[in-house]
Motif scaffolding. Structure first.
Motif, PDB file in Angstrom:
ATOM      1  N   ARG A  80       0.837  -1.205   0.000  1.00  0.00           N
ATOM      2  CA  ARG A  80       0.000   0.000   0.000  1.00  0.00           C
ATOM      3  C   ARG A  80       0.871   1.253   0.000  1.00  0.00           C
ATOM      4  N   TRP A 101     -15.053   4.247   2.839  1.00  0.00           N
ATOM      5  CA  TRP A 101     -15.619   3.016   2.280  1.00  0.00           C
ATOM      6  C   TRP A 101     -15.576   1.884   3.292  1.00  0.00           C
ATOM      7  N   PRO A 103     -14.697  -1.586   4.311  1.00  0.00           N
ATOM      8  CA  PRO A 103     -13.670  -2.455   3.731  1.00  0.00           C
ATOM      9  C   PRO A 103     -14.141  -3.883   3.450  1.00  0.00           C
ATOM     10  N   ASN A 104     -15.285  -4.304   4.022  1.00  0.00           N
ATOM     11  CA  ASN A 104     -15.756  -5.693   3.871  1.00  0.00           C
ATOM     12  C   ASN A 104     -14.633  -6.658   4.220  1.00  0.00           C
ATOM     13  N   PHE A 106     -11.589  -6.708   3.164  1.00  0.00           N
ATOM     14  CA  PHE A 106     -10.271  -6.092   3.134  1.00  0.00           C
ATOM     15  C   PHE A 106      -9.976  -5.404   4.471  1.00  0.00           C
ATOM     16  N   SER A 108      -8.672  -2.348   4.467  1.00  0.00           N
ATOM     17  CA  SER A 108      -9.108  -0.981   4.179  1.00  0.00           C
ATOM     18  C   SER A 108      -9.482  -0.844   2.713  1.00  0.00           C
ATOM     19  N   ARG A 109     -10.357   0.102   2.461  1.00  0.00           N
ATOM     20  CA  ARG A 109     -10.721   0.508   1.097  1.00  0.00           C
ATOM     21  C   ARG A 109     -10.695   2.020   1.088  1.00  0.00           C
ATOM     22  N   GLU A 110      -9.948   2.574   0.139  1.00  0.00           N
ATOM     23  CA  GLU A 110      -9.806   4.028   0.070  1.00  0.00           C
ATOM     24  C   GLU A 110      -9.969   4.502  -1.365  1.00  0.00           C
ATOM     25  N   SER A 111     -10.480   5.710  -1.500  1.00  0.00           N
ATOM     26  CA  SER A 111     -10.532   6.302  -2.832  1.00  0.00           C
ATOM     27  C   SER A 111      -9.797   7.644  -2.782  1.00  0.00           C
ATOM     28  N   SER A 126      -7.767  -1.089  -2.447  1.00  0.00           N
ATOM     29  CA  SER A 126      -8.251  -2.051  -1.457  1.00  0.00           C
ATOM     30  C   SER A 126      -7.048  -2.817  -0.937  1.00  0.00           C
ATOM     31  N   THR A 127      -6.776  -2.652   0.352  1.00  0.00           N
ATOM     32  CA  THR A 127      -5.616  -3.301   0.976  1.00  0.00           C
ATOM     33  C   THR A 127      -6.103  -4.479   1.798  1.00  0.00           C
ATOM     34  N   PRO A 159     -19.432  -0.748  -1.110  1.00  0.00           N
ATOM     35  CA  PRO A 159     -19.185  -1.026  -2.532  1.00  0.00           C
ATOM     36  C   PRO A 159     -20.238  -1.984  -3.078  1.00  0.00           C
TER      37      PRO A 159
END
Length: 162
Positions: A80, A101, A103-104, A106, A108-111, A126-127, A159
């Motif tokens: 990342r 976001w 992350p579900n 993951f 983390s999820r970032e935009s 998505s990490t 998402p």
């Protein structure tokens, strides 16, 4: 203006990915190079095709125009950091979107969105959690209009999973 300087900007990424089969690059370095190639493809129109390295692959999307980097090995946090090192110094001034976001599966999820202007660019990262089969996925895309979540906190976003 010549397109030659643009070509030079993503050529090292292709060389690292192409050479990954014989001289194994570190996943974080390979991921950063692939991300630079995707940025060049979407932003500068560089001719980047689908490429599969040992630990990193690039997939091009056509509708919408997108470029995705998928990393299957390496420490997710190190990968990342390397990918962010490819995204944040660009002249488009990518910054973390105001909306977060979910992350579900993951970690983390970032935009990240470019500074407001004529073009509407995003990088979605998505990490994974440690020991996941995919360490990180990063998608570079350009949309017809600016996503409001770049500038306004619309709460935790979920998402759409297909």
């Amino acid at each position: 203006m010549s397109k030659r300087p643009r070509l030079r900007s993503f050529l090292p990424a292709l060389l690292i990915l192409a050479g990954a089969q014989t001289a194994h690059a570190e996943p974080a370095q390979e991921a950063a190079s692939a991300t630079r190639a995707c940025l060049a493809a979407i932003i500068d129109g560089a001719p980047v095709a689908d490429i599969k390295g040992q630990d990193v692959e690039i997939r091009r999307g056509k509708d919408p125009q997108a470029c995705t980097v998928r990393v299957t090995r390496g420490d997710p946090s190190a990968v990342r950091e390397a990918v962010l090192g490819a995204v944040t110094p660009r002249k488009e001034r990518f910054a973390l979107a105001k909306s977060r976001w979910d992350p579900n599966a993951f970690a983390s999820r970032e935009s990240f969105c470019n500074a407001p202007g004529r073009r509407h660019l995003m990088v979605l990262i998505s990490t994974a959690r440690p020991n996941s089969p995919v360490a990180l996925m990063a998608t570079v895309l350009e949309s017809a209009s600016r996503d409001t979540r770049c500038d306004v906190d619309e709460g935790l976003q979920a998402p759409i999973l297909r």
